[in-house]
Design an enzyme around this catalytic site. Sequence first.
Site, PDB file in Angstrom:
ATOM      1  N   TYR A  27      -0.997   3.138 -10.027  1.00 16.43           N
ATOM      2  CA  TYR A  27      -2.064   3.124  -9.125  1.00 16.43           C
ATOM      3  C   TYR A  27      -3.298   3.743  -9.794  1.00 16.43           C
ATOM      4  CZ  TYR A  27      -4.712   4.049  -4.693  1.00 16.43           C
ATOM      5  OH  TYR A  27      -5.806   4.006  -4.050  1.00 16.43           O
ATOM      6  N   VAL A  69      -6.314 -12.114  -2.063  1.00 14.65           N
ATOM      7  CA  VAL A  69      -7.197 -12.013  -3.276  1.00 14.65           C
ATOM      8  C   VAL A  69      -6.428 -12.275  -4.802  1.00 14.65           C
ATOM      9  CG1 VAL A  69      -8.780 -10.523  -2.036  1.00 14.65           C
ATOM     10  CG2 VAL A  69      -6.952  -9.435  -3.294  1.00 14.65           C
ATOM     11  N   GLY A  76      -9.465  -7.366   2.815  1.00 14.21           N
ATOM     12  CA  GLY A  76      -8.420  -6.401   3.514  1.00 14.21           C
ATOM     13  C   GLY A  76      -8.970  -5.908   4.843  1.00 14.21           C
ATOM     14  N   ALA A  77      -9.551  -6.855   5.662  1.00 16.02           N
ATOM     15  CA  ALA A  77     -10.251  -6.558   7.056  1.00 16.02           C
ATOM     16  C   ALA A  77      -9.372  -6.182   7.945  1.00 16.02           C
ATOM     17  CB  ALA A  77     -11.223  -7.697   7.295  1.00 16.02           C
ATOM     18  N   THR A 111      -4.492   5.819   7.402  1.00 16.57           N
ATOM     19  CA  THR A 111      -4.562   4.408   7.624  1.00 16.57           C
ATOM     20  C   THR A 111      -2.899   4.040   7.396  1.00 16.57           C
ATOM     21  OG1 THR A 111      -5.028   3.928   5.227  1.00 16.57           O
ATOM     22  CG2 THR A 111      -6.955   3.907   6.821  1.00 16.57           C
TER      23      THR A 111
HETATM   24  C1  8X3 Z   1      -5.362   7.067  -2.379  1.00 18.79           C
HETATM   25  C2  8X3 Z   1      -5.955   8.358  -2.454  1.00 18.79           C
HETATM   26  O1  8X3 Z   1      -4.647  10.746  -1.988  1.00 18.79           O
HETATM   27  O2  8X3 Z   1      -3.714   8.777  -0.795  1.00 18.79           O
HETATM   28  O3  8X3 Z   1      -6.690   6.199  -2.770  1.00 18.79           O
HETATM   29  O4  8X3 Z   1      -3.439   9.298  -3.399  1.00 18.79           O
HETATM   30  S1  8X3 Z   1      -4.326   9.248  -2.209  1.00 18.79           S
END
Ligand code: 8X3
Length: 248
Positions: free
Chosen positions: A156, A63, A15-16, A191
């Site tokens: 997630y 990946v 993921g670079a 990001t």
């Molecule tokens: C993501 C963290 O706070 O943007 O890894 O859900 S958050």
Amino acid sequence: MSDILSSGSVALVTGASSGIGAATARHLVARGLRVIGTGRSLERLKELADELGETGLMIELDVRDEDAVAAALADLPAEWREIDILVNNAGHDAGGWQEFQDLDRTASDDVINTNVTGLIRMTSHVIPRMLNRNRGHIVNIGSISSFTPYPKSAVYCASKFAVDGFTQSLRMDMANTAIRVTQIDPGVVLTGFQLSRYKGDQAAADAFIDSYPTGLTPDDVARAICFSLEQPPGVMIDRIVLQPTQGA
Ligand code: 8X3
């Protein structure tokens, strides 16, 4: 044996093409390392390729694709084959931030395939040569979601809890080797992650970020990664949790 964060070492960063991955590649090259940067689009890796020149090797790699990962690692030029550091950074929450019943199953499957299966796949292809040399450091990018569940992120959070379980158990399996295993758990990072989470809806991504007083930068995370790498061989950083300062 030289410290792992020293000139001559080779790091592979997934993921670079942007965000944490690109920042990490830059920090490592600034410290004299050579970096293999992978990403789903060679076009998106071009900027980093131009910047790093001969200290970088950019590879188009998904990946999620077992055959592609196996082929890419088997086909590495001889001088890039001994990977000292693997930074498992590729991950996303595309189409996320919705209550579970509203999540699209295809998008959710992709989160698991990338964040969990892809990370395990990369590790399984890189670790045999590390074991042969008894030298290596694996850095997995977790999240505060690796240990703090929150709503609208069931899949997630599941993916990052899985990363955490994998990291901890892998570390135990490496206990009798010189291979170190570290997890970096950032909170909100500024990001393109949020934009992808909201399927390109800039206003929604901005509103999410604006709901936090501050955010971490990719450089903040890259510095934490380098801190874990620069420890003497006898020191293992298990985990670093980074949160943006409130009210700074
Ligand atoms: C993501 C963290 O706070 O943007 O890894 O859900 S958050």
